[in-house]
Design an enzyme around this catalytic site. Structure first.
Site, mmCIF file in Angstrom:
data_model
loop_
_atom_site.group_PDB
_atom_site.id
_atom_site.type_symbol
_atom_site.label_atom_id
_atom_site.label_comp_id
_atom_site.label_asym_id
_atom_site.label_seq_id
_atom_site.Cartn_x
_atom_site.Cartn_y
_atom_site.Cartn_z
ATOM 1 C CG HIS A 52 -0.229 -0.031 2.524
ATOM 2 N ND1 HIS A 52 -0.123 -1.193 3.244
ATOM 3 C CD2 HIS A 52 0.435 0.903 3.242
ATOM 4 C CE1 HIS A 52 0.564 -0.963 4.353
ATOM 5 N NE2 HIS A 52 0.917 0.308 4.371
ATOM 6 C CB ALA A 53 1.020 4.359 -1.404
#
Length: 136
Positions: A52-53
């Site tokens: 994820h970011a």
């Protein structure tokens, strides 16, 4: 705020025959104030964490024990950082996709964050991340 890039930050190392000591503080070593701390441990062989970011959160990751790889993607390029020493860590600014993999047995990853947990800060779809990153 200027655009920051990921980087390895070497931490102070106090050598002592009784055992060594390292630490980090804001603003001497970290470019952000710590709002949250968590750790990742007991990761089964072959498992991957992250993927994820964050829209707003910066992180700093240290391998307190063992080793693991942090793979970062900026929307165009990928780079791998191998963390295996407790006296340096990886600074990851917001808007970098990350996955943590290749955990050694009994590894312990310490993560400090610039923000409190916010489910809405996560970008969990890689294609959406690339669109957002490349739109800036």
């Amino acid at each position: 705020m200027k655009n920051m890039n990921p980087k390895i930050i070497e931490l102070p190392k106090i050598l002592d025959k009784r055992g060594n000591l390292s630490f980090f503080e804001y603003p001497q070593q970290l470019p952000f104030q710590i709002a949250r701390t968590y750790w990742i441990y007991d990761v089964p062989g072959g498992e991957v964490r992250g993927s994820h970011a964050f829209k707003n959160q910066d992180e700093f990751i240290v391998a307190l024990s063992g080793s693991f790889d942090v793979v970062l993607h900026d929307g165009e390029n990928e780079i791998k950082y191998s963390l295996n020493r407790s006296y340096y860590g990886l600074y990851i600014p917001k808007m970098f996709w990350r996955r943590v993999e290749n955990f050694s047995t009994n590894s312990l990853a310490l993560v400090v964050s610039s923000t409190l947990y916010d489910v809405n800060d996560y970008i969990r779809n890689f294609e959406e991340f690339k669109r957002m990153k490349n739109a800036n």
